[in-house]
Design a protein around this motif. Structure first.
Motif, PDB file in Angstrom:
ATOM      1  N   ARG A 180       0.875  -1.180   0.000  1.00  0.00           N
ATOM      2  CA  ARG A 180       0.000   0.000   0.000  1.00  0.00           C
ATOM      3  C   ARG A 180       0.910   1.228   0.000  1.00  0.00           C
ATOM      4  N   VAL A 183      -0.669   5.100   1.208  1.00  0.00           N
ATOM      5  CA  VAL A 183      -1.218   5.447   2.517  1.00  0.00           C
ATOM      6  C   VAL A 183      -0.322   6.486   3.182  1.00  0.00           C
ATOM      7  N   ASN A 185      -0.594   6.956   6.698  1.00  0.00           N
ATOM      8  CA  ASN A 185      -0.407   6.519   8.079  1.00  0.00           C
ATOM      9  C   ASN A 185      -0.031   5.053   8.078  1.00  0.00           C
ATOM     10  N   HIS A 187      -0.325   2.934  10.316  1.00  0.00           N
ATOM     11  CA  HIS A 187      -1.308   2.074  10.967  1.00  0.00           C
ATOM     12  C   HIS A 187      -2.348   1.556   9.975  1.00  0.00           C
ATOM     13  N   GLN A 188      -2.534   2.257   8.866  1.00  0.00           N
ATOM     14  CA  GLN A 188      -3.428   1.748   7.828  1.00  0.00           C
ATOM     15  C   GLN A 188      -2.859   0.488   7.187  1.00  0.00           C
ATOM     16  N   VAL A 189      -1.546   0.380   7.140  1.00  0.00           N
ATOM     17  CA  VAL A 189      -0.913  -0.826   6.609  1.00  0.00           C
ATOM     18  C   VAL A 189      -1.046  -1.970   7.599  1.00  0.00           C
ATOM     19  N   SER A 191      -3.271  -2.466   9.950  1.00  0.00           N
ATOM     20  CA  SER A 191      -4.648  -2.920  10.168  1.00  0.00           C
ATOM     21  C   SER A 191      -5.333  -3.378   8.894  1.00  0.00           C
ATOM     22  N   SER A 192      -4.601  -3.507   7.809  1.00  0.00           N
ATOM     23  CA  SER A 192      -5.195  -3.934   6.548  1.00  0.00           C
ATOM     24  C   SER A 192      -5.434  -5.442   6.555  1.00  0.00           C
TER      25      SER A 192
END
Length: 267
Positions: A180, A183, A185, A187-189, A191-192
């Motif tokens: 990704r 993105v 942030n 944390h988006q990676v 929590s994916s």
């Protein structure tokens, strides 16, 4: 411009090993990884937090009400599962997002003469040492505090080194399979869906590792308790083969799929 420390190390290795030494592109990637890590202040605070959690864990395990040496050694063996969970959590935070953290600059790397496999290997080489350090500290300190016997100490240390390598390779492989780059942030990676797949596979690998080693450990404790003919070497060989197959699959499958995905990735 003076040469970077990585370039100087590469030059010394080239003088000794010749063509077997890392390439200049590998040295440049190592320099980039080091600068990117040191310039991100969030990493430093997280490292302090990790060190504090390790100290709390070791103080807690020291206070367990364990009476016999056999029970202490058994807890040291089961501690592999806890240490594996810690390494998997670290992998989710540092190793799995490593490819995605290239961000939009990933295309600069692809424009250079650097194939995806080399980029992935560099990610492994950069994240493996701290993973090994944390895993070794957890297991070695726990074995020392509880007084584990020699067999259990050697088994747990060898297992955590193997697991650290496997989880690192797996994290980079899944990170390449689910990149990704857009993105903002990290944390988006984490929590994916890819992060969930990585954690599920990492915990499954550690569970199968404990299962593969459970029978040799049982035979070891049978011998310590005085039972004759406690060791069945065919069962021990089968356990070793199962352990090798589990870790080989955990390394190669995500790595192959991630490399193929990066080679075909077009954004």
């Amino acid at each position: 411009v003076p040469p970077t420390p990585e370039a100087r190390v590469r030059a010394r290795l080239a003088a000794v090993f010749g063509r077997l030494a890392p390439s200049p592109a590998t040295a440049a990637l190592a320099w980039k990884e080091r600068l990117s890590f040191l310039r991100d202040v969030k990493h430093w605070s997280q490292m302090v937090l990790i060190a504090a959690l390790v100290m709390v864990y070791l103080l807690s395990i020291q206070r367990l009400p364990l009476d016999t040496p056999e029970l202490k050694s058994l807890v040291c063996f089961l501690n592999i599962g806890v240490a594996g969970f810690v390494l998997a959590s670290l992998g989710l935070r540092f190793t799995f997002p490593a490819v995605s953290l290239e961000g939009r600059s990933y295309w600069f790397v692809r424009a250079a003469p650097v194939e995806p496999a080399r980029l992935m290997r560099q990610k492994v080489l950069f994240t493996l040492p701290p993973t090994l350090l944390v895993g070794t500290a957890l297991v070695a300190a726990s074995n020392h505090l509880l007084g584990a016997d020699r067999f259990t100490s050697l088994l747990t240390l060898t297992t955590i080194w193997l697991s650290a390598f496997t989880l690192t390779v797996m994290g980079v492989g899944f990170g390449a399979l689910f990149p990704r780059f857009n993105v903002e942030n990290i944390h988006q990676v984490e929590s994916s869906a890819g992060g969930f797949v990585y954690m599920a596979c990492a915990l499954g690998t550690m569970g199968m590792t404990l299962a593969a080693e459970a029978w040799p450990v049982k035979m070891h404790f049978d011998g310590r308790l005085g039972r004759p003919d406690s060791w069945d070497w065919r069962a021990a060989a089968a356990s070793a083969a199962m352990l090798a197959c589990v870790h080989a699959a955990a390394c190669t499958v995500p790595w192959f799929l991630g490399r193929r995905n990066l080679e075909a990735y077009e954004g």
